[in-house]
Design an enzyme around this catalytic site. Structure first.
Site, short mmCIF file in Angstrom:
data_model
loop_
_atom_site.label_atom_id
_atom_site.label_comp_id
_atom_site.label_asym_id
_atom_site.label_seq_id
_atom_site.Cartn_x
_atom_site.Cartn_y
_atom_site.Cartn_z
N SER A 65 52.38 106.35 56.29
CA SER A 65 53.58 105.49 56.60
C SER A 65 54.74 106.45 57.09
CB SER A 65 54.46 104.70 55.27
OG SER A 65 53.59 103.65 54.70
N1 SAH Z 1 50.71 105.06 50.60
C1 SAH Z 1 50.62 105.40 52.19
C2 SAH Z 1 49.90 104.93 53.32
C3 SAH Z 1 49.26 104.67 53.72
S1 SAH Z 1 48.26 103.26 54.77
C4 SAH Z 1 50.96 106.58 52.03
O1 SAH Z 1 52.42 107.42 52.02
O2 SAH Z 1 50.77 107.87 53.16
C5 SAH Z 1 47.48 101.87 53.38
C6 SAH Z 1 46.37 102.92 53.25
O3 SAH Z 1 46.30 101.41 51.21
C7 SAH Z 1 44.81 103.08 53.30
O4 SAH Z 1 45.01 103.95 52.77
C8 SAH Z 1 44.30 101.86 53.23
O5 SAH Z 1 42.64 102.67 52.97
C9 SAH Z 1 44.36 101.76 52.16
N2 SAH Z 1 43.87 99.26 51.30
C10 SAH Z 1 43.99 98.94 52.33
N3 SAH Z 1 43.26 98.31 51.74
C11 SAH Z 1 43.40 98.23 50.18
C12 SAH Z 1 42.94 98.20 48.84
N4 SAH Z 1 42.37 96.64 48.18
N5 SAH Z 1 43.41 98.54 48.00
C13 SAH Z 1 43.70 99.86 47.39
N6 SAH Z 1 43.80 100.58 49.02
C14 SAH Z 1 43.95 100.17 49.53
#
Ligand code: SAH
Length: 218
Positions: A65
């Site tokens: 993000s």
């Molecule tokens: N917080 C992260 C941002 C990640 S983007 C950072 O600091 O880098 C969102 C993430 O959510 C992705 O890695 C995706 O694989 C995950 N995601 C999507 N659906 C999900 C679910 N149902 N449970 C857990 N993770 C999920």
């Protein structure tokens, strides 16, 4: 892993000043973003992008993000040092490290097993220890509930009921809710066993929350 240096710390200070100009006020949040090295979450070839206020691809079609988004969500979350916090969507692990700067009690769940494994190994090299899980976080982590705070870092079609049920009374959920193009940041506070209050904030664009309470896999 790339070591931290004076140069990196200087770049972080400049980034934090930019976030402060963009409206982030909470000193603890700004301090956390000044403390956590973001470049260690990037491949060596892309290190130059680490201290720009931009989201960046981390593989598997996912992104780390934007720092402003991390700061914005963390500010809304109002984490206290005693809080148990659940993050849904570990991704790169960057937001997880920012949370660990605010409380030692962080749980984070990632659906994608490739990202989960890569991030687990990376986080072992960094200070602080979150409890990491691989699975569908759209239904929370019932065996470790209740939580004081739940942070969803992927865009959700609705506010998942399971997450609300895993909040302690007085606890809060911060989640972007909308369609797949644009989501509104929401904060839901559990006022009592069966009463919730909802506040609506700015628009953002996240990768989709998948899983049982998220979007169907396309
Ligand atoms: N917080 C992260 C941002 C990640 S983007 C950072 O600091 O880098 C969102 C993430 O959510 C992705 O890695 C995706 O694989 C995950 N995601 C999507 N659906 C999900 C679910 N149902 N449970 C857990 N993770 C999920």
């Amino acid at each position: 892993m790339q070591p931290d240096s004076y140069r990196h710390r200087g770049l972080r200070r400049t980034l934090v000043e930019e976030l402060s100009r963009k409206g982030i006020r909470d000193e603890r949040v700004l301090r956390a973003l000044a403390a956590v090295p973001r470049h260690v979450f990037f491949e060596p070839a892309f290190q130059d992008h680490a201290y720009q206020d931009k989201a960046f691809p981390i593989g598997e079609g996912q992104t780390i993000s934007q720092p402003y988004t991390v700061a914005y969500q963390t500010e809304l979350l109002r984490v206290e040092p005693s809080h148990r916090v659940l993050e849904v969507g570990t991704g790169s692990g960057y937001q997880c490290c920012v949370l660990l700067d605010l409380t030692p009690h962080v749980f984070s769940i990632e659906l994608n097993p490739v990202l989960f494994e890569r991030t687990r190994r990376r986080l072992e090299l960094l200070p602080g220890h979150a409890q990491l899980f691989c699975g569908d976080g759209s239904v929370g982590l019932p065996e470790h509930a209740p939580f004081d705070r739940i942070l969803v870092t992927a865009g959700s079609p609705t506010i998942p009921r399971g997450l609300l049920q895993q909040l302690r009374v007085g606890g809060a959920l911060v989640i972007p809710v909308g369609d797949e193009q644009v989501q509104r940041m929401m904060r839901v506070v559990r006022e009592s066993e069966d009463e919730f209050s909802k506040e609506v904030f700015e628009e953002f664009r996240f990768v989709p929350l998948l899983g049982r309470a998220g979007w169907p896999k396309s």
